[in-house]
Design a protein around this motif. Structure first.
Motif, PDB file in Angstrom:
ATOM      1  N   TYR A  32       3.073  -6.250   0.240  1.00  0.00           N
ATOM      2  CA  TYR A  32       3.199  -4.936   0.274  1.00  0.00           C
ATOM      3  C   TYR A  32       4.241  -4.125   0.976  1.00  0.00           C
ATOM      4  CZ  TYR A  32      -1.468  -5.238  -1.757  1.00  0.00           C
ATOM      5  OH  TYR A  32      -2.616  -5.476  -2.777  1.00  0.00           O
ATOM      6  N   ALA A  34       8.340  -2.390   0.491  1.00  0.00           N
ATOM      7  CA  ALA A  34       9.169  -1.665  -0.426  1.00  0.00           C
ATOM      8  C   ALA A  34      10.386  -1.789   0.355  1.00  0.00           C
ATOM      9  CB  ALA A  34       8.617  -0.422  -0.833  1.00  0.00           C
ATOM     10  N   TYR A  36      14.000   0.807   0.374  1.00  0.00           N
ATOM     11  CA  TYR A  36      14.593   2.389  -0.244  1.00  0.00           C
ATOM     12  C   TYR A  36      15.771   2.195   0.107  1.00  0.00           C
ATOM     13  CZ  TYR A  36       9.959   4.012  -1.184  1.00  0.00           C
ATOM     14  OH  TYR A  36       8.483   4.170  -1.891  1.00  0.00           O
ATOM     15  N   PRO A  44      15.347   9.448  -0.295  1.00  0.00           N
ATOM     16  CA  PRO A  44      15.498   7.964  -0.581  1.00  0.00           C
ATOM     17  C   PRO A  44      15.275   7.379  -2.020  1.00  0.00           C
ATOM     18  CG  PRO A  44      13.816   8.839   1.182  1.00  0.00           C
ATOM     19  CD  PRO A  44      14.525   9.936   0.546  1.00  0.00           C
ATOM     20  N   TYR A  49       9.850  -3.379  -4.833  1.00  0.00           N
ATOM     21  CA  TYR A  49       8.439  -3.020  -4.359  1.00  0.00           C
ATOM     22  C   TYR A  49       7.805  -4.358  -4.624  1.00  0.00           C
ATOM     23  CZ  TYR A  49       7.536  -2.920  -9.219  1.00  0.00           C
ATOM     24  OH  TYR A  49       7.447  -3.509 -10.552  1.00  0.00           O
ATOM     25  N   TYR A  87      16.034   1.190   4.106  1.00  0.00           N
ATOM     26  CA  TYR A  87      14.995   1.168   4.979  1.00  0.00           C
ATOM     27  C   TYR A  87      13.588   0.193   4.297  1.00  0.00           C
ATOM     28  CZ  TYR A  87      16.564   5.572   6.956  1.00  0.00           C
ATOM     29  OH  TYR A  87      17.224   6.292   7.865  1.00  0.00           O
ATOM     30  N   TYR A  91       3.397  -0.700   2.784  1.00  0.00           N
ATOM     31  CA  TYR A  91       2.407   0.362   2.258  1.00  0.00           C
ATOM     32  C   TYR A  91       0.856  -0.628   1.999  1.00  0.00           C
ATOM     33  CZ  TYR A  91       3.965  -2.000  -2.201  1.00  0.00           C
ATOM     34  OH  TYR A  91       4.604  -2.756  -3.166  1.00  0.00           O
ATOM     35  N   TYR A  94      -2.864   2.388   5.964  1.00  0.00           N
ATOM     36  CA  TYR A  94      -2.426   3.689   6.417  1.00  0.00           C
ATOM     37  C   TYR A  94      -2.537   3.671   8.090  1.00  0.00           C
ATOM     38  CZ  TYR A  94      -2.866   5.473   1.838  1.00  0.00           C
ATOM     39  OH  TYR A  94      -2.854   5.651   0.489  1.00  0.00           O
ATOM     40  N   PRO A  95      -1.774   4.211   8.685  1.00  0.00           N
ATOM     41  CA  PRO A  95      -0.351   5.024   8.446  1.00  0.00           C
ATOM     42  C   PRO A  95       0.693   4.102   7.583  1.00  0.00           C
ATOM     43  CG  PRO A  95      -0.462   4.942  10.816  1.00  0.00           C
ATOM     44  CD  PRO A  95      -1.874   4.299  10.285  1.00  0.00           C
ATOM     45  N   LEU A  96       1.234   4.546   6.743  1.00  0.00           N
ATOM     46  CA  LEU A  96       2.235   3.745   6.377  1.00  0.00           C
ATOM     47  C   LEU A  96       3.386   3.861   7.301  1.00  0.00           C
ATOM     48  CD1 LEU A  96       2.404   4.778   2.276  1.00  0.00           C
ATOM     49  CD2 LEU A  96       0.856   3.271   3.638  1.00  0.00           C
ATOM     50  N   PHE A  98       7.855   3.040   8.080  1.00  0.00           N
ATOM     51  CA  PHE A  98       9.187   2.622   7.687  1.00  0.00           C
ATOM     52  C   PHE A  98       9.601   1.635   8.929  1.00  0.00           C
ATOM     53  CE2 PHE A  98      10.225   4.820   3.828  1.00  0.00           C
ATOM     54  CZ  PHE A  98       9.289   5.899   4.037  1.00  0.00           C
ATOM     55  N   GLY A 100      13.435   1.054  11.015  1.00  0.00           N
ATOM     56  CA  GLY A 100      14.323   1.992  11.510  1.00  0.00           C
ATOM     57  C   GLY A 100      15.725   2.243  10.808  1.00  0.00           C
TER      58      GLY A 100
ATOM     59  N   TRP B  47       6.959   8.522   7.408  1.00  0.00           N
ATOM     60  CA  TRP B  47       5.863   8.935   6.490  1.00  0.00           C
ATOM     61  C   TRP B  47       4.741   9.863   7.323  1.00  0.00           C
ATOM     62  CZ3 TRP B  47       0.502   8.136   6.768  1.00  0.00           C
ATOM     63  CH2 TRP B  47      -0.207   8.465   5.505  1.00  0.00           C
ATOM     64  N   TYR B 111      11.227  10.129  -5.126  1.00  0.00           N
ATOM     65  CA  TYR B 111      11.689  11.409  -4.607  1.00  0.00           C
ATOM     66  C   TYR B 111      12.481  12.001  -5.630  1.00  0.00           C
ATOM     67  CZ  TYR B 111      10.178   9.077  -0.288  1.00  0.00           C
ATOM     68  OH  TYR B 111       9.500   8.316   0.792  1.00  0.00           O
TER      69      TYR B 111
END
Lengths: 107, 122
Positions: A32, A34, A36, A44, A49, A87, A91, A94-96, A98, A100, B47, B111
């Motif tokens: 899971y 991804a 971007y 983004p 994915y 990035y 996923y 939660y919380p999703l 990213f 740095g 997020w 997005y």
């Protein structure tokens, strides 16, 4: 929360170079994951994915691999349009979160 | 064509409130996951929140940093997503982006907007 650690935070590369960015999760996230791409002043854009599936419309020079906690994004032949910040995002839960970010600059 | 237009950003004092909006066209916000992500000036992506598809009582989730202060919601009649931000802090200063979830996993984001800048400062 799951912590995502990217490396390097920045890199300089030339057109045509092969570039690899790594992302490590603080706990297993299966696939899971991804990736971007973000350009200055823009939102983004999803590249990869499921750790390795290419989003529709994304050039095939982008590829992703990994599962569990360790992942990589590879750009096989860097083009001028690829200079941007990348990035990773988990996923899995939660919380999703990213990573740095990795800024890819022109050498 | 799918369009998401964020609005409502501005300058607000610490402790104040603000509501940002995301007007959608080409997609029905009640039928898909909708997400807010933010980016502080010169910093990375964070997020913020997600709302699941469905009617009233749709599931929502929040980042720990905003839980209890921010509320995500939507107005189906206006096809618009909202983020109500209360008890704002200086560290909430950011560009706020909304995104639609993709069909194969609602937490994967598409997005379409330029974001709206929220500045928290005295």
């Amino acid at each position: 929360a799951i912590r995502m650690t990217q490396s390097p935070s920045s890199l300089s590369a030339s057109i045509g170079d092969r570039v690899t960015i790594t992302c490590r999760a603080s706990q297993g996230i299966s696939s899971y994951l991804a990736w971007y791409q973000q350009k200055p002043g823009k939102a983004p854009n999803l590249l990869i994915y499921g750790a390795s599936s290419l989003q529709s419309g994304v050039p095939s020079r982008f590829s992703g691999s990994g599962s569990g906690t360790d992942f990589t994004l590879t750009i096989s032949c860097l083009q001028s349009d690829d200079f941007a910040t990348y990035y990773c995002q988990q996923y899995y839960s939660y919380p999703l979160t990213f990573g740095g970010g990795t800024k890819v600059e022109i050498k | 064509e799918v369009q998401l237009v964020e609005s409502g950003g501005g300058l607000v004092q610490p402790g104040g409130s603000l509501r940002v909006s995301c007007a959608a066209s080409g997609v029905t916000v009640s039928n898909i996951y909708m997400t807010w992500v933010r980016q502080a000036p010169g910093k990375g992506l964070e997020w913020v929140s997600v709302i699941y598809p469905g009617g009233k009582g749709s599931s929502t989730y929040y980042a720990d940093s905003v839980k209890g202060r921010f509320t995500i919601s939507r107005d189906d009649s206006k096809n618009t997503l909202y983020l109500q931000m209360d008890s704002l802090r200086v560290e909430d200063t950011a560009v706020y982006y909304c995104a639609r979830g993709l069909t194969y996993n609602g937490n994967l984001c598409d997005y379409r907007g330029q974001g709206t800048l929220v500045t928290v400062s005295s």
